[in-house]
Design a protein around this motif. Sequence first.
Motif, PDB file in Angstrom:
ATOM      1  N   ALA A  19      -8.043 -38.832 -50.870  1.00 59.99           N
ATOM      2  CA  ALA A  19      -6.928 -38.378 -51.681  1.00 59.99           C
ATOM      3  C   ALA A  19      -7.369 -38.522 -53.132  1.00 59.99           C
ATOM      4  O   ALA A  19      -8.287 -39.250 -53.451  1.00 59.99           O
ATOM      5  N   ASP A  20      -6.827 -37.850 -54.044  1.00 59.66           N
ATOM      6  CA  ASP A  20      -5.610 -37.076 -53.993  1.00 59.66           C
ATOM      7  C   ASP A  20      -5.964 -35.694 -54.476  1.00 59.66           C
ATOM      8  O   ASP A  20      -6.567 -35.560 -55.517  1.00 59.66           O
ATOM      9  N   ALA A  21      -5.600 -34.658 -53.766  1.00 57.78           N
ATOM     10  CA  ALA A  21      -5.957 -33.299 -54.179  1.00 57.78           C
ATOM     11  C   ALA A  21      -5.031 -32.764 -55.250  1.00 57.78           C
ATOM     12  O   ALA A  21      -5.366 -31.835 -55.970  1.00 57.78           O
ATOM     13  N   GLY A  22      -3.851 -33.357 -55.355  1.00 62.39           N
ATOM     14  CA  GLY A  22      -2.897 -32.874 -56.346  1.00 62.39           C
ATOM     15  C   GLY A  22      -2.206 -31.609 -55.884  1.00 62.39           C
ATOM     16  O   GLY A  22      -2.620 -30.948 -54.945  1.00 62.39           O
ATOM     17  N   LYS A  23      -1.106 -31.267 -56.568  1.00 63.30           N
ATOM     18  CA  LYS A  23      -0.322 -30.103 -56.166  1.00 63.30           C
ATOM     19  C   LYS A  23      -0.864 -28.811 -56.761  1.00 63.30           C
ATOM     20  O   LYS A  23      -0.705 -27.749 -56.184  1.00 63.30           O
ATOM     21  N   ASN A  24      -1.441 -28.909 -57.909  1.00 63.90           N
ATOM     22  CA  ASN A  24      -1.871 -27.700 -58.602  1.00 63.90           C
ATOM     23  C   ASN A  24      -3.382 -27.632 -58.680  1.00 63.90           C
ATOM     24  O   ASN A  24      -4.058 -28.637 -58.888  1.00 63.90           O
ATOM     25  N   GLY A  25      -3.900 -26.441 -58.514  1.00 67.69           N
ATOM     26  CA  GLY A  25      -5.328 -26.233 -58.627  1.00 67.69           C
ATOM     27  C   GLY A  25      -5.639 -25.329 -59.810  1.00 67.69           C
ATOM     28  O   GLY A  25      -4.759 -24.826 -60.495  1.00 67.69           O
ATOM     29  N   LYS A  26      -6.910 -25.125 -60.023  1.00 63.97           N
ATOM     30  CA  LYS A  26      -7.381 -24.280 -61.107  1.00 63.97           C
ATOM     31  C   LYS A  26      -8.010 -23.032 -60.512  1.00 63.97           C
ATOM     32  O   LYS A  26      -8.901 -23.112 -59.669  1.00 63.97           O
ATOM     33  N   SER A  27      -7.555 -21.864 -60.964  1.00 62.80           N
ATOM     34  CA  SER A  27      -8.154 -20.622 -60.503  1.00 62.80           C
ATOM     35  C   SER A  27      -9.501 -20.420 -61.185  1.00 62.80           C
ATOM     36  O   SER A  27      -9.615 -20.538 -62.412  1.00 62.80           O
ATOM     37  N   LEU A  28     -10.510 -20.123 -60.389  1.00 64.03           N
ATOM     38  CA  LEU A  28     -11.834 -19.853 -60.939  1.00 64.03           C
ATOM     39  C   LEU A  28     -11.999 -18.387 -61.328  1.00 64.03           C
ATOM     40  O   LEU A  28     -13.047 -17.994 -61.843  1.00 64.03           O
ATOM     41  N   PHE A  29     -10.953 -17.597 -61.071  1.00 64.79           N
ATOM     42  CA  PHE A  29     -10.995 -16.163 -61.377  1.00 64.79           C
ATOM     43  C   PHE A  29      -9.705 -15.778 -62.075  1.00 64.79           C
ATOM     44  O   PHE A  29      -8.614 -15.999 -61.560  1.00 64.79           O
ATOM     45  N   ASN A  30      -9.813 -15.190 -63.272  1.00 62.14           N
ATOM     46  CA  ASN A  30      -8.623 -14.898 -64.067  1.00 62.14           C
ATOM     47  C   ASN A  30      -8.019 -13.524 -63.802  1.00 62.14           C
ATOM     48  O   ASN A  30      -7.023 -13.147 -64.424  1.00 62.14           O
ATOM     49  N   GLY A  31      -8.629 -12.744 -62.898  1.00 61.85           N
ATOM     50  CA  GLY A  31      -8.091 -11.433 -62.557  1.00 61.85           C
ATOM     51  C   GLY A  31      -8.449 -10.326 -63.527  1.00 61.85           C
ATOM     52  O   GLY A  31      -8.099  -9.161 -63.302  1.00 61.85           O
ATOM     53  N   LYS A  32      -9.165 -10.689 -64.603  1.00 60.68           N
ATOM     54  CA  LYS A  32      -9.477  -9.704 -65.643  1.00 60.68           C
ATOM     55  C   LYS A  32     -10.975  -9.505 -65.860  1.00 60.68           C
ATOM     56  O   LYS A  32     -11.436  -8.395 -66.081  1.00 60.68           O
ATOM     57  N   ASP A  33     -11.718 -10.608 -65.833  1.00 64.26           N
ATOM     58  CA  ASP A  33     -13.155 -10.519 -66.082  1.00 64.26           C
ATOM     59  C   ASP A  33     -13.846 -11.675 -65.365  1.00 64.26           C
ATOM     60  O   ASP A  33     -13.222 -12.436 -64.629  1.00 64.26           O
ATOM     61  N   LEU A  34     -15.153 -11.820 -65.610  1.00 59.79           N
ATOM     62  CA  LEU A  34     -15.945 -12.837 -64.917  1.00 59.79           C
ATOM     63  C   LEU A  34     -16.230 -14.039 -65.808  1.00 59.79           C
ATOM     64  O   LEU A  34     -17.284 -14.667 -65.698  1.00 59.79           O
ATOM     65  N   SER A  35     -15.274 -14.362 -66.665  1.00 62.93           N
ATOM     66  CA  SER A  35     -15.409 -15.557 -67.500  1.00 62.93           C
ATOM     67  C   SER A  35     -15.599 -16.785 -66.606  1.00 62.93           C
ATOM     68  O   SER A  35     -14.887 -16.970 -65.620  1.00 62.93           O
ATOM     69  N   GLY A  36     -16.562 -17.627 -66.976  1.00 61.72           N
ATOM     70  CA  GLY A  36     -16.829 -18.830 -66.204  1.00 61.72           C
ATOM     71  C   GLY A  36     -17.873 -18.642 -65.115  1.00 61.72           C
ATOM     72  O   GLY A  36     -18.225 -19.597 -64.421  1.00 61.72           O
ATOM     73  N   TRP A  37     -18.358 -17.417 -64.991  1.00 62.65           N
ATOM     74  CA  TRP A  37     -19.372 -17.093 -63.978  1.00 62.65           C
ATOM     75  C   TRP A  37     -20.550 -16.391 -64.629  1.00 62.65           C
ATOM     76  O   TRP A  37     -20.421 -15.791 -65.691  1.00 62.65           O
TER      77      TRP A  37
END
Length: 231
Positions: A19-37
């Motif tokens: 534990a603990d995974a927490g309730k909220n996660g972080k999206s690795l994809f913003n739906g617009k571009d490949l920022s972070g990749w």
Amino acid sequence: MKRIWFILLSLLLLIPQQADAGKNGKSLFNGKDLSGWHADVPEMDNNSGVASPFIIRNGLLVSMGTPGGHLITDKIYRNYRLEVEYRFAGKPGNCGVLAHASTPRALYKMFPKSIEVQMQHQSAGDFWCIGEDITVPDMEARRGPKAEWGGTEGKRRQIKNLTDGSEKPVGEWNTMVIECVGREIKVWVNGDLVNYGYDCTADRGQIALQAEGSEVEFRKLVLKQINKITE
């Protein structure tokens, strides 16, 4: 034997041991571009006319399948749960999510050192050892003769998953959950526990998506950090 291991592991692993995974996660994809990749596609090295196989289309991250290569996170991750929603929109094919990725082009001058979680149709959840290694229950039955194991060219790198029939029909969305905690990796496909490994030779690294011959759409890539109770 395969079914027995599945039942035992399901009972042991339905309740998270960490534990603990927490309730909220972080999206690795913003739906617009490949920022972070960033893409690593060998054919693009010396040919400016080659287009990247990784594109954004209608808010989805799409691996076009060719030319072969990988889309790799800029950051290194450790102790996390990654939820992926994907589908083969046109016809069944091959792809994968790589955990603990590090040295680029370590295998066949293409694949980064890592543990691949297979997404190939009807084989989702298999492990493939790429320079790294991992142990699973009933190892020889699922990987073959021990003398042939390895993470390099010509070795038995595939470790078959625990179940069959967890994937949805082609065109429907699948959910794959990959949980990496310490040196353990657990994988669920559409709610079914399909693989569990331990004593992995790596416990952190980048995350990568493949372009491996088939068009695959991704609509969700959410990472939840896990805080281990003990080290």
